[in-house]
Design a protein around this motif. Structure first.
Motif, PDB file in Angstrom:
ATOM      1  N   THR A   1       6.552 -10.944  -5.637  1.00 33.45           N
ATOM      2  CA  THR A   1       6.733  -9.801  -6.520  1.00 33.45           C
ATOM      3  C   THR A   1       5.370  -9.299  -6.965  1.00 33.45           C
ATOM      4  OG1 THR A   1       8.846 -10.629  -7.352  1.00 33.45           O
ATOM      5  CG2 THR A   1       7.724  -8.985  -8.686  1.00 33.45           C
ATOM      6  N   TYR A   2       5.139  -8.001  -6.783  1.00 32.25           N
ATOM      7  CA  TYR A   2       3.912  -7.378  -7.249  1.00 32.25           C
ATOM      8  C   TYR A   2       4.232  -6.665  -8.571  1.00 32.25           C
ATOM      9  CZ  TYR A   2      -0.096  -4.278  -7.627  1.00 32.25           C
ATOM     10  OH  TYR A   2      -1.205  -3.605  -8.083  1.00 32.25           O
ATOM     11  N   ILE A   3       3.363  -6.812  -9.562  1.00 35.40           N
ATOM     12  CA  ILE A   3       3.627  -6.272 -10.895  1.00 35.40           C
ATOM     13  C   ILE A   3       2.442  -5.438 -11.370  1.00 35.40           C
ATOM     14  CG2 ILE A   3       4.184  -6.818 -13.297  1.00 35.40           C
ATOM     15  CD1 ILE A   3       5.204  -9.536 -12.348  1.00 35.40           C
ATOM     16  N   GLU A   4       2.762  -4.250 -11.869  1.00 36.57           N
ATOM     17  CA  GLU A   4       1.763  -3.434 -12.557  1.00 36.57           C
ATOM     18  C   GLU A   4       2.267  -3.094 -13.949  1.00 36.57           C
ATOM     19  OE1 GLU A   4      -0.815  -1.231  -9.063  1.00 36.57           O
ATOM     20  OE2 GLU A   4       0.399   0.000 -10.410  1.00 36.57           O
ATOM     21  N   ILE A   5       1.345  -3.008 -14.890  1.00 34.99           N
ATOM     22  CA  ILE A   5       1.668  -2.606 -16.254  1.00 34.99           C
ATOM     23  C   ILE A   5       0.774  -1.431 -16.618  1.00 34.99           C
ATOM     24  CG2 ILE A   5       1.686  -3.292 -18.682  1.00 34.99           C
ATOM     25  CD1 ILE A   5       2.348  -6.112 -17.797  1.00 34.99           C
TER      26      ILE A   5
ATOM     27  N   LEU B   1       3.763   1.055  -5.587  1.00 34.02           N
ATOM     28  CA  LEU B   1       4.144   0.980  -4.183  1.00 34.02           C
ATOM     29  C   LEU B   1       2.915   1.033  -3.284  1.00 34.02           C
ATOM     30  CD1 LEU B   1       7.276   3.335  -4.132  1.00 34.02           C
ATOM     31  CD2 LEU B   1       7.286   0.863  -3.730  1.00 34.02           C
ATOM     32  N   GLY B   2       1.971   1.921  -3.618  1.00 27.22           N
ATOM     33  CA  GLY B   2       0.756   2.024  -2.828  1.00 27.22           C
ATOM     34  C   GLY B   2      -0.072   0.755  -2.890  1.00 27.22           C
TER      35      GLY B   2
ATOM     36  N   ASP C   1       9.202   0.554   1.635  1.00 29.40           N
ATOM     37  CA  ASP C   1      10.560   0.059   1.434  1.00 29.40           C
ATOM     38  C   ASP C   1      10.475  -1.099   0.447  1.00 29.40           C
ATOM     39  OD1 ASP C   1      11.230   1.840   3.413  1.00 29.40           O
ATOM     40  OD2 ASP C   1      11.572   0.319   4.943  1.00 29.40           O
ATOM     41  N   ALA C   2      11.259  -1.043  -0.641  1.00 33.73           N
ATOM     42  CA  ALA C   2      11.124  -2.075  -1.668  1.00 33.73           C
ATOM     43  C   ALA C   2      12.288  -2.027  -2.644  1.00 33.73           C
ATOM     44  CB  ALA C   2       9.814  -1.880  -2.429  1.00 33.73           C
ATOM     45  N   SER C   3      12.445  -3.131  -3.361  1.00 35.24           N
ATOM     46  CA  SER C   3      13.272  -3.166  -4.567  1.00 35.24           C
ATOM     47  C   SER C   3      12.336  -2.962  -5.746  1.00 35.24           C
ATOM     48  CB  SER C   3      13.983  -4.515  -4.705  1.00 35.24           C
ATOM     49  OG  SER C   3      14.875  -4.729  -3.643  1.00 35.24           O
ATOM     50  N   VAL C   4      12.574  -1.910  -6.512  1.00 29.82           N
ATOM     51  CA  VAL C   4      11.677  -1.555  -7.617  1.00 29.82           C
ATOM     52  C   VAL C   4      12.436  -1.595  -8.929  1.00 29.82           C
ATOM     53  CG1 VAL C   4      10.313   0.323  -8.637  1.00 29.82           C
ATOM     54  CG2 VAL C   4      10.154  -0.154  -6.190  1.00 29.82           C
TER      55      VAL C   4
ATOM     56  N   ALA D   1       4.701   4.364 -24.666  1.00 31.30           N
ATOM     57  CA  ALA D   1       5.460   3.227 -24.167  1.00 31.30           C
ATOM     58  C   ALA D   1       4.628   2.405 -23.192  1.00 31.30           C
ATOM     59  CB  ALA D   1       6.726   3.704 -23.467  1.00 31.30           C
ATOM     60  N   THR D   2       4.953   1.138 -23.096  1.00 27.34           N
ATOM     61  CA  THR D   2       4.408   0.273 -22.058  1.00 27.34           C
ATOM     62  C   THR D   2       5.399   0.240 -20.908  1.00 27.34           C
ATOM     63  OG1 THR D   2       3.144  -1.136 -23.562  1.00 27.34           O
ATOM     64  CG2 THR D   2       3.779  -2.100 -21.463  1.00 27.34           C
ATOM     65  N   LEU D   3       4.932   0.580 -19.715  1.00 26.92           N
ATOM     66  CA  LEU D   3       5.779   0.581 -18.527  1.00 26.92           C
ATOM     67  C   LEU D   3       5.346  -0.546 -17.596  1.00 26.92           C
ATOM     68  CD1 LEU D   3       6.077   4.368 -17.537  1.00 26.92           C
ATOM     69  CD2 LEU D   3       7.467   3.038 -19.129  1.00 26.92           C
ATOM     70  N   MET D   4       6.281  -1.361 -17.205  1.00 30.40           N
ATOM     71  CA  MET D   4       6.021  -2.403 -16.215  1.00 30.40           C
ATOM     72  C   MET D   4       6.832  -2.089 -14.965  1.00 30.40           C
ATOM     73  SD  MET D   4       6.328  -6.578 -16.453  1.00 30.40           S
ATOM     74  CE  MET D   4       8.125  -6.658 -16.555  1.00 30.40           C
ATOM     75  N   VAL D   5       6.161  -2.032 -13.832  1.00 31.77           N
ATOM     76  CA  VAL D   5       6.818  -1.757 -12.549  1.00 31.77           C
ATOM     77  C   VAL D   5       6.692  -3.001 -11.680  1.00 31.77           C
ATOM     78  CG1 VAL D   5       6.866  -0.316 -10.485  1.00 31.77           C
ATOM     79  CG2 VAL D   5       6.266   0.695 -12.693  1.00 31.77           C
ATOM     80  N   THR D   6       7.830  -3.472 -11.181  1.00 26.48           N
ATOM     81  CA  THR D   6       7.815  -4.609 -10.262  1.00 26.48           C
ATOM     82  C   THR D   6       8.255  -4.141  -8.878  1.00 26.48           C
ATOM     83  OG1 THR D   6      10.106  -5.297 -10.710  1.00 26.48           O
ATOM     84  CG2 THR D   6       8.378  -6.167 -12.164  1.00 26.48           C
ATOM     85  N   VAL D   7       7.590  -4.677  -7.865  1.00 26.54           N
ATOM     86  CA  VAL D   7       7.876  -4.319  -6.473  1.00 26.54           C
ATOM     87  C   VAL D   7       8.183  -5.604  -5.709  1.00 26.54           C
ATOM     88  CG1 VAL D   7       6.993  -3.245  -4.374  1.00 26.54           C
ATOM     89  CG2 VAL D   7       6.324  -2.336  -6.619  1.00 26.54           C
ATOM     90  N   ARG D   8       9.362  -5.663  -5.145  1.00 28.17           N
ATOM     91  CA  ARG D   8       9.779  -6.813  -4.343  1.00 28.17           C
ATOM     92  C   ARG D   8      10.288  -6.311  -2.988  1.00 28.17           C
ATOM     93  NH1 ARG D   8      14.281  -9.969  -7.104  1.00 28.17           N
ATOM     94  NH2 ARG D   8      15.013  -7.886  -7.639  1.00 28.17           N
TER      95      ARG D   8
END
Length: 253
Positions: free
Chosen positions: A2-6, A72-73, A79-82, A95-102
């Motif tokens: 899982t890749y995570i950005e905040i 995603l980049g 192609d991913a589950s986001v 707001a704090t946004l956390m995006v996870t890419v699997r």
């Protein structure tokens, strides 16, 4: 993996303190293919509406799209589950946004077995982070040999699955339970594209339906059993439902 950005940057141990230590927030989950998603406006609308209700402020849709595109980049994934999680600590200006890419996921299409449980989520119309009850009953269902838990009120009113929406076929209409539940994105996309009605469904009503299916962000699957009630898989119904979903356009993020 899982890749995570905040907030548009790779997650650090310090930045992860917020999601690790708070359960007050909400999220949306989507399947991305070729950097596109079905129902993008619905996802953005869900995030904005829940942010307004929980935090009293709006959430900019373009910022959400930018953060998803950036994650995603960085993950080199088209192609991913986001998932997009929203937090808003007291005193912060935004707001704090956390995006996870699997890796991408798809619901297994084998017929599902559901176990009814006496549980209704708090504030069910919000996809919030308080998922202990759902996870608990989903675990119990799994241990009992079922694929999913079916949430019901104490008097037996059917609401939703632990991680799905549920629909019943009465031979002429797709019946979505008229009960407190999360309006899932796949349900929201299918309901206007099928001969749909909203109706109260109780556990005692289950034998009267000809077929059942469930939906979530990973797709659609038929149901072959709820508790001791068994259903034949209606191939024509599933073909119609699948065709309706496949016809939904994919929106560029």
């Amino acid at each position: 993996m899982t890749y995570i950005e905040i907030n548009g940057a790779p997650a650090t141990a310090e930045a992860l303190h917020l999601p690790a230590l708070t359960s007050y927030g909400h999220f949306t989950a989507m399947q991305v293919r070729d950097a596109r998603v079905r129902g993008l406006a619905l996802h953005l609308g869900r995030l904005d509406a829940s942010t307004r209700e929980l935090f009293g402020r709006s959430l900019d849709g373009e910022r959400i799209r930018e953060d998803i595109r950036h994650a995603l980049g960085a993950a080199d994934a088209r192609d991913a589950s986001v998932r997009v999680y929203v937090y808003w600590p007291d005193g912060d200006e935004r707001a704090t946004l956390m995006v996870t890419v699997r890796p991408p996921q798809k619901m297994a299409e084998h017929p599902k077995r559901l176990m009814s449980v006496p549980y209704v989520r708090d504030m069910p119309h919000i996809k919030h982070l308080g998922g202990f009850g759902q996870n608990h009953y989903l675990t119990l269902a799994d241990r009992a040999g079922f694929d999913e838990a079916l949430l019901t009120t104490p008097d037996g009113l059917v609401t939703e699955g632990a991680i799905t929406n549920i629909a019943f076929w009465d031979g002429g209409s797709v019946v979505w339970p008229d009960a407190p539940a999360l309006p899932g994105m796949t349900m929201a996309l299918l309901e206007p594209r099928l001969p749909s009605v909203r109706r109260r469904v109780t556990l005692t009503d289950l034998p009267s339906y000809e077929a059942v299916f469930i939906t979530n962000s990973q797709g659609i699957a038929p149901v072959c059993r709820i508790d001791e009630v068994e259903y034949a898989v209606d191939a024509e119904l599933m073909k119609t439902v699948t065709a309706a979903y496949d016809a939904v356009e994919w929106d560029l993020i």
